[in-house]
Write a protein that holds these residues in place. Structure first.
Motif, PDB file in Angstrom:
ATOM      1  N   ARG A   1       4.487   6.058   4.509  1.00 51.20           N
ATOM      2  CA  ARG A   1       4.839   6.059   3.092  1.00 51.20           C
ATOM      3  C   ARG A   1       6.323   6.387   2.925  1.00 51.20           C
ATOM      4  O   ARG A   1       7.005   5.825   2.079  1.00 51.20           O
TER       5      ARG A   1
ATOM      6  N   ASP B   1       0.830  -1.220   0.000  1.00 49.23           N
ATOM      7  CA  ASP B   1       0.000   0.000   0.000  1.00 49.23           C
ATOM      8  C   ASP B   1       0.857   1.259   0.000  1.00 49.23           C
ATOM      9  O   ASP B   1       0.460   2.290  -0.532  1.00 49.23           O
TER      10      ASP B   1
ATOM     11  N   GLN C   1      -8.107   7.548   7.700  1.00 49.54           N
ATOM     12  CA  GLN C   1      -7.490   8.124   6.504  1.00 49.54           C
ATOM     13  C   GLN C   1      -8.491   8.734   5.553  1.00 49.54           C
ATOM     14  O   GLN C   1      -8.188   9.712   4.874  1.00 49.54           O
ATOM     15  N   VAL C   2      -9.677   8.169   5.467  1.00 46.98           N
ATOM     16  CA  VAL C   2     -10.628   8.646   4.460  1.00 46.98           C
ATOM     17  C   VAL C   2     -11.766   9.454   5.074  1.00 46.98           C
ATOM     18  O   VAL C   2     -12.767   9.691   4.407  1.00 46.98           O
TER      19      VAL C   2
ATOM     20  N   LEU D   1      -8.166   2.755   8.151  1.00 43.29           N
ATOM     21  CA  LEU D   1      -8.768   3.181   6.878  1.00 43.29           C
ATOM     22  C   LEU D   1      -9.761   4.311   7.108  1.00 43.29           C
ATOM     23  O   LEU D   1      -9.766   5.315   6.390  1.00 43.29           O
TER      24      LEU D   1
ATOM     25  N   PRO E   1      -5.271   4.465   0.346  1.00 42.03           N
ATOM     26  CA  PRO E   1      -5.096   4.485   1.798  1.00 42.03           C
ATOM     27  C   PRO E   1      -4.432   3.199   2.293  1.00 42.03           C
ATOM     28  O   PRO E   1      -4.632   2.131   1.716  1.00 42.03           O
ATOM     29  N   PHE E   2      -3.675   3.323   3.360  1.00 42.44           N
ATOM     30  CA  PHE E   2      -3.041   2.137   3.955  1.00 42.44           C
ATOM     31  C   PHE E   2      -4.127   1.222   4.509  1.00 42.44           C
ATOM     32  O   PHE E   2      -5.026   1.684   5.209  1.00 42.44           O
ATOM     33  N   GLY E   3      -4.034  -0.047   4.184  1.00 41.13           N
ATOM     34  CA  GLY E   3      -4.979  -1.008   4.743  1.00 41.13           C
ATOM     35  C   GLY E   3      -5.726  -1.812   3.685  1.00 41.13           C
ATOM     36  O   GLY E   3      -6.247  -2.884   3.991  1.00 41.13           O
TER      37      GLY E   3
ATOM     38  N   GLN F   1      -6.942  -2.311  11.077  1.00 39.99           N
ATOM     39  CA  GLN F   1      -6.742  -1.721   9.746  1.00 39.99           C
ATOM     40  C   GLN F   1      -7.997  -1.011   9.249  1.00 39.99           C
ATOM     41  O   GLN F   1      -7.913   0.005   8.551  1.00 39.99           O
TER      42      GLN F   1
ATOM     43  N   THR G   1      -0.369   9.632   7.221  1.00 36.43           N
ATOM     44  CA  THR G   1       0.309   8.464   6.676  1.00 36.43           C
ATOM     45  C   THR G   1       1.611   8.771   5.963  1.00 36.43           C
ATOM     46  O   THR G   1       2.240   7.881   5.426  1.00 36.43           O
TER      47      THR G   1
ATOM     48  N   ASP H   1      -4.634  12.803   4.600  1.00 33.68           N
ATOM     49  CA  ASP H   1      -3.907  11.584   4.308  1.00 33.68           C
ATOM     50  C   ASP H   1      -2.405  11.806   4.490  1.00 33.68           C
ATOM     51  O   ASP H   1      -1.713  11.005   5.086  1.00 33.68           O
TER      52      ASP H   1
END
Lengths: 174, 377
Positions: free
Chosen positions: B38, A78, B16-17, B13, A84-86, B9, B34, B30
Motif C-alpha cells: 500500500r 486495490d 490477509q483475511v 487474500l 484486501p489486495f487481490g 492472489q 500489506t 492486514d
C-alpha cells in the motif's frame, strides 16, 4: 511470380506500445479514477483501469501479457482502497486473459465489437468481484444490484469507445 | 499462467483475511502484511494527486477571491449582525452550561474536550464505490496516528486508517468496516453506527422502540474511545425491520457532514478532560455578558414595575405552554433578560431542585424519586 508470406492474422494484428505508454497509461487511468469522483461523486461508477486492461489485452493479443497487465493494474487499484489486495487483481487478471484470447477471434477494430467487449467484460468484472467478496471473503453484507451493474457497464462502454480511439494512436505494429 | 496468477492472489487474500489471533485485530494483520504494498501504491499515486489538487485549488481560489470581493460589504454586515445575535445566545446559554458542568463534576463525569486539531485537505478517493475511503494530505509527519477521529464543522466524518509520512487514508462512516458508538439525542439510547455495503450509515443493534422517530439527532457517545462525546453524526432518516438480524431494526442515519463532497477536514489529535484556554475565555466572556443582561433586566424591573408583573405572568403561564401539542411561547417577547430554561416536564434526579442540598445528604441514603408535576387544566 508474386511472393506469398505465411503471416497469420494474429501476427498481423498484434501491436506493441512504447514503454512510456505502457507505464503511464495505467497510471493516468488509476489516477483519474481516484481524482474524478472527488470532483463529481457519481463518476465513481466508472472503472477506467478496466478499460485500460481490455485495451492493452486486445491490442497485444497475448494472453500472458493480458493476464499480467490485468494483475498489475488490479493490484495497483486495490492499493488505493481499504480492501484486501487481490480483489481487483483477480478480476482483472481473468479479464486480461479472456480479452487477449477473444482478440484472436473477433475484429477488435470494429466499434460495435469494442462496445460489446467493454459491456460484457464490465458485467463479468462486477460478477467476479461480487463472487470474490461474497464467497472468498465470506462477506454476507455484499449485495449485487443488477440494474446498477448494467448502468456501470453502459457507462464504461460509453467512455471506452472514444478512449480506445485515443489510445489507438499509441499503437506500434510489431 | 492465468491459473497460477489467480491462485497466488487467492492465497494472498486468504492470508490477509485470516481470523485474528487473540489480542490482535484484523486490521493489525492486514497492516503488517500489506502495508508495504500500500505504501508503494500511495507513494506513486499521491504526488500526482497533490499536484492535481494544488492546481485545481489555485484556479478555484482565484475565482472565489473575485466573487468574495464583490460581496464583501453585504457579507460583512450580515456577519456582524450574526455575531451580535450569537453573543446574546451564548450569554443566555452560559448559565445553563455552568450548571451542567457543576452537575458533571458532582457525578465525577469525565468530559473530553477537543484541544488540538490538524486541518487537512482531501486529495483523492479510493476510486471505487466498494470502498468508502479518502486520501488526505497530512500524515505522521504532522502528528497524525491511526484511529484518530476526523470531523468537519457539520459533524463526524470518520477516522484515520493507514497513516503514512505525508498522506493518510480516511475511513468514512459509510464504509462497511467502520463503526462508532452513538447515543440518540432525546431518548439517550446507545447504539453502534456502521456503514453498509451500499454506502449507507445505519444503526442495527437496537430493537424496535416507539420512541425512536425519524428526525432525531444522533450524537457520538464517546464509548468507543475514538470519537469524543457529543459530536453530531447525523439525523435518523428511516426505521425499518432488519430481516437479517431479527429482532433488531435497521435505523438509517443521514450524516450531517456531506461525505461525498469533502474538501477540508479536521483530524482530532488531542483531547483533554479540562476545558481548553480559548473556550474558558469564551465562557468567561459569555458569563460576563449574561451578568450584564441580568443587571439591565433588574434595573428595568425596578424602574418599570408594570413590565415586571407582565413578565411574571408570562412566566406563570409558561408550564402550560410546554404541554405536548401546544406551541412553545416566544420567550424573547415575554422577557427582557436572557432566555432561561423551562421547568422540566418529566423531572428526574438531575433536574434542578429535585435533590436536597449536598450538606443535607447522608452517605448511603437512597434519594426519593422525583414527583411528577400535576397537570394544570
Amino acid at each position: 511470380m508474386a511472393e506469398h508470406s505465411y503471416t497469420s492474422r494474429r501476427e498481423l494484428d498484434q501491436y506493441t506500445f512504447h514503454p512510456a505508454v505502457t507505464l503511464l497509461t495505467p497510471l493516468v487511468l488509476v489516477l483519474l479514477q481516484a481524482v474524478l469522483p472527488k470532483v463529481w461523486p457519481r463518476l465513481v461508477i466508472l472503472d477506467l483501469p478496466l478499460i485500460g486492461v481490455i485495451f492493452f489485452a486486445i491490442a497485444r493479443r497475448n494472453p500472458i501479457a493480458g493476464t499480467l497487465t490485468g494483475t498489475t493494474i488490479g493490484l495497483f487499484q486495490d492499493g488505493l482502497t481499504n480492501l484486501p489486495f487481490g480483489i481487483n487483481g483477480i478480476a482483472k487478471s481473468i479479464i486480461g486473459y479472456l480479452a487477449a484470447s477473444i482478440g484472436f477471434t473477433v475484429d477488435v477494430e470494429n466499434v460495435i465489437n469494442r462496445m460489446a467487449l467493454n459491456f460484457g467484460f464490465s458485467l463479468l468484472q462486477s460478477g467476479t468481484i461480487y463472487g470474490i467478496m461474497r464467497w472468498l471473503l465470506a462477506d454476507p453484507t455484499v449485495r449485487l444490484h443488477p440494474l446498477y451493474e448494467l448502468l456501470r457497464a453502459l457507462c464504461n462502454t460509453v467512455v471506452a469507445v472514444p478512449l480506445f480511439f485515443l489510445l489507438d494512436r499509441f499503437k506500434v505494429r510489431e | 499462467m492465468l491459473i497460477v496468477v489467480v491462485m497466488a492472489q487467492i492465497i494472498a487474500l486468504a492470508v490477509q483475511v485470516q481470523r485474528p489471533v487473540a489480542g490482535t485485530s484484523t486490521d493489525a494483520i492486514d497492516q503488517g502484511k500489506t502495508m508495504l504494498l500500500r505504501r508503494w501504491t500511495v507513494a506513486i499515486v499521491t504526488p500526482f494527486e497533490r499536484l492535481l489538487h494544488g492546481s485545481g485549488s489555485t484556479v478555484r481560489h482565484l475565482w472565489s477571491s473575485y466573487g468574495d470581493l464583490r460581496h464583501t460589504h453585504e457579507r460583512n454586515q450580515a456577519l456582524q449582525q450574526e455575531v451580535a445575535r450569537l453573543r446574546q445566545e451564548q450569554a443566555s446559554l452560559a448559565e445553563d452550561a455552568a450548571q451542567g458542568r457543576r452537575l458533571q463534576a458532582l457525578l465525577n463525569f469525565k468530559e473530553q474536550y477537543i484541544t488540538k486539531t490538524v486541518a487537512a485537505q482531501v486529495i483523492g478517493t479510493s476510486g471505487t464505490d466498494r470502498s468508502h475511503t479518502l486520501w488526505i494530505d497530512k500524515g505522521s509527519a504532522d502528528g497524525l496516528k491511526p484511529e484518530q477521529a476526523v470531523i468537519t464543522p457539520d459533524g463526524v466524518v470518520g477516522k484515520l486508517r493507514d497513516v503514512f509520512p505525508h498522506t493518510s487514508q480516511l475511513l468514512l462512516l459509510s464504509d462497511s468496516t467502520s463503526g462508532a458508538g452513538v447515543v440518540l439525542e432525546s431518548t439517550r439510547m446507545r447504539g453502534i453506527v456502521r456503514g453498509t455495503a451500499n454506502g449507507q450509515v445505519q444503526i442495527n443493534n437496537l430493537t424496535a422502540d416507539d420512541r425512536i422517530k425519524p428526525g432525531e439527532k444522533v450524537l457520538t457517545s464517546g464509548g468507543d474511545q475514538v470519537f469524543p462525546r457529543g459530536l453530531a453524526i447525523g439525523v435518523i432518516e428511516s426505521i425499518a425491520p432488519d430481516p437479517q438480524h431479527q429482532p433488531y431494526t435497521a435505523i438509517t442515519v443521514k450524516p450531517t457532514a456531506n461525505l461525498t463532497r469533502l474538501e477540508e477536514v479536521l483530524v482530532i489529535t488531542g483531547t483533554d478532560s479540562k476545558l481548553p484556554a480559548d473556550a474558558k475565555q469564551d465562557v468567561e466572556a459569555a458569563e460576563a455578558t449574561a451578568e450584564e443582561n441580568r443587571r439591565a433586566a433588574d434595573v428595568i424591573a425596578e424602574k418599570l414595575p408594570s413590565l415586571h408583573e407582565s413578565s411574571s405572568q408570562a412566566d406563570d403561564k409558561a408550564p402550560d405552554a410546554a404541554e405536548p401539542g401546544k406551541p412553545a411561547p416566544d420567550l424573547t417577547k415575554a422577557k427582557s433578560g436572557p432566555v432561561r430554561t423551562q421547568p422540566a416536564i418529566h423531572p428526574d434526579r438531575y433536574s434542578p431542585g429535585t435533590v436536597a442540598p449536598a450538606k443535607d445528604l447522608k452517605p448511603g441514603e437512597v434519594a426519593a424519586p422525583p414527583q411528577q408535576p400535576k397537570e394544570s387544566r
